[in-house]
Design an enzyme around this catalytic site. Structure first.
Site, short mmCIF file in Angstrom:
data_model
loop_
_atom_site.label_atom_id
_atom_site.label_comp_id
_atom_site.label_asym_id
_atom_site.label_seq_id
_atom_site.Cartn_x
_atom_site.Cartn_y
_atom_site.Cartn_z
N ARG A 1 0.84 -1.20 0.00
CA ARG A 1 0.00 0.00 0.00
C ARG A 1 0.88 1.25 0.00
NH1 ARG A 1 -1.61 1.88 4.56
NH2 ARG A 1 -2.29 -0.09 5.47
N TYR B 1 -15.92 15.75 -16.34
CA TYR B 1 -16.39 14.37 -16.33
C TYR B 1 -17.49 14.19 -15.27
CZ TYR B 1 -16.23 9.34 -15.44
OH TYR B 1 -16.56 8.04 -15.24
N LYS C 1 -7.86 5.26 -19.60
CA LYS C 1 -8.12 5.72 -20.96
C LYS C 1 -6.86 5.60 -21.82
CE LYS C 1 -11.97 6.54 -18.82
NZ LYS C 1 -12.33 7.81 -18.24
#
Ligand SMILES: *Cc1c(COP(=O)(O)O)cnc(C)c1O
Length: 379
Positions: free
Chosen positions: A46, A98, A195
């Protein structure tokens, strides 16, 4: 090293264990200590992971920033960045960002006392008038999703600098291959690497690039503290995708400019939104701040009642959310990517039900035009 070379070689790549040419997936949650307090640089995934680190360093180099951070999704990256603020702080945000960004800000973060003004970012005076004594951040997205509006990055970065605000940009649509916001004065760059950076529609992931050591420390503190980091496998997929970013972006925009020209001439089409078109209101600014116009196009049909028939008519373009992959996609912002925006808000900012958005893929342009031709014949 130039962009294409950095895409393949940035970061500490040679694998020290076995000289693997392709950097391995360190699929481990934890790392053995050599001695008490002594590690080989990693203790828990993490906090930091070797595969993620190579990706983070690569994205930082491509954006020309100080440090990079990889996240589980673009929204995880955004959620982490917005936690740099505290209750009582105010953010000026673009009004056509967005849908998920709008939802995170308007529906989630306001519950924690962070305030937002959503403003059309094409006018200096309007932005300056939105600044309050508690304004701490200005957030832009350019080209915007789905309207392909262009924001003058240098202008916004100048306002941010002079008023001591953090300037944040969502650079997802352009990718660092076409647009370098840090060179233009922005403080933080955010990505949905889902993307173009990944480019193959096989992962959800995000990234943040910083410009100062203080910001890097703060973002890393939050990434570790909130647990929003990317997994080793997802990091590896994005790292692999980035190797071909430059050649993919070239083909995406080559195809997109062919499709945009076709749509402009089509009798069933009323309006085409593509920054590469000379009559696009942001064309000149886009030409100034981008090295190409990207692979995203939106358009409106003349007969608005035909939207559903056209959407159902595509055979090659898949009706799907997301963008930036090898395969061309078509989507309906009103019911898909931007359904999380309230209807009246969507309509005021121009994301109407008539709008159709295309993510132009890497197929042969003739095949894309053939598919558009037959789908638009249903209009
Ligand atoms: C998709 C997208 C996001 C959100 O990213 P996820 O990876 O889906 O969480 C943020 N900004 C823009 C511009 C996007 O297109």
């Amino acid at each position: 090293m130039k962009f294409e070379t950095l895409s393949i070689h940035a970061g500490d790549r040679p694998d020290s264990a076995y000289n693997a040419v392709c950097f391995p997936i360190y699929q481990t949650s934890t790392f053995m200590f050599d001695d008490i307090g002594k590690t080989k640089g990693f203790d828990y995934s993490r906090t930091s992971n070797p595969t993620r680190k190579v990706l983070e360093d690569t994205i930082a180099r491509l954006e020309g920033g100080k440090a990079g951070f990889a996240f589980a999704t673009g929204m995880a990256a955004e959620a982490t960045v917005i936690h740099l603020l505290e209750a009582g702080d105010h953010v000026i945000c673009g009004d056509d960002v967005y849908g998920g960004t709008y939802r995170l800000f308007a529906d989630v973060m306001t519950k924690f006392g962070v305030e937002f003004s959503f403003v059309r970012m094409n006018n200096r005076q309007r932005i300056e008038e939105a600044i309050r004594p508690n304004t701490k951040m200005v957030w832009i997205e350019t080209p915007s999703n789905p309207l392909l509006n262009i924001v003058d990055i240098e202008m916004v970065a100048g306002i941010a600098r002079s008023k001591n605000l953090l300037g944040v940009i969502d650079n997802t649509f352009a990718s660092p291959y076409l647009q370098k916001p840090i060179d233009l004065g922005m403080d933080l760059v955010v990505h949905s690497t889902t993307k173009y950076l990944n480019g193959h529609c096989d992962v959800v992931s995000g990234a943040v690039v910083t410009t100062t050591d203080t910001l890097s420390e703060k973002v890393h503190f939050l990434q570790n503290g909130m647990g929003t980091c990317a997994s080793p496998f997802d990091s590896w997929l994005v790292l692999r995708g980035i190797e071909t970013l430059a050649v993919r972006m070239e083909r995406h925009q080559q195809n997109a400019s062919i499709v945009a020209s076709y749509l402009v001439e089509h009798p069933a089409v009323e309006k085409v939104f593509y920054p590469g078109l000379k009559n696009h209101p942001g064309h000149e600014i886009a030409a100034k701040q981008m090295s190409g116009f990207g692979g995203m196009i939106s358009f409106i049909l003349k007969e608005r009642s035909n939207v559903e028939d056209v959407l159902r008519g595509f055979e090659l373009f898949a009706l799907a959310e997301s963008l930036g992959g090898a395969a061309s996609l078509v989507e309906h912002p009103g019911t898909m990517s931007h359904a999380s925006m309230p209807l009246d808000y969507r309509q005021t900012v121009g994301i109407t039900d008539e709008l159709i958005r295309l993510s132009i893929g890497l197929e042969n342009a003739d095949d894309l035009i053939d598919d558009l031709k037959q789908a638009l014949a249903k209009a």
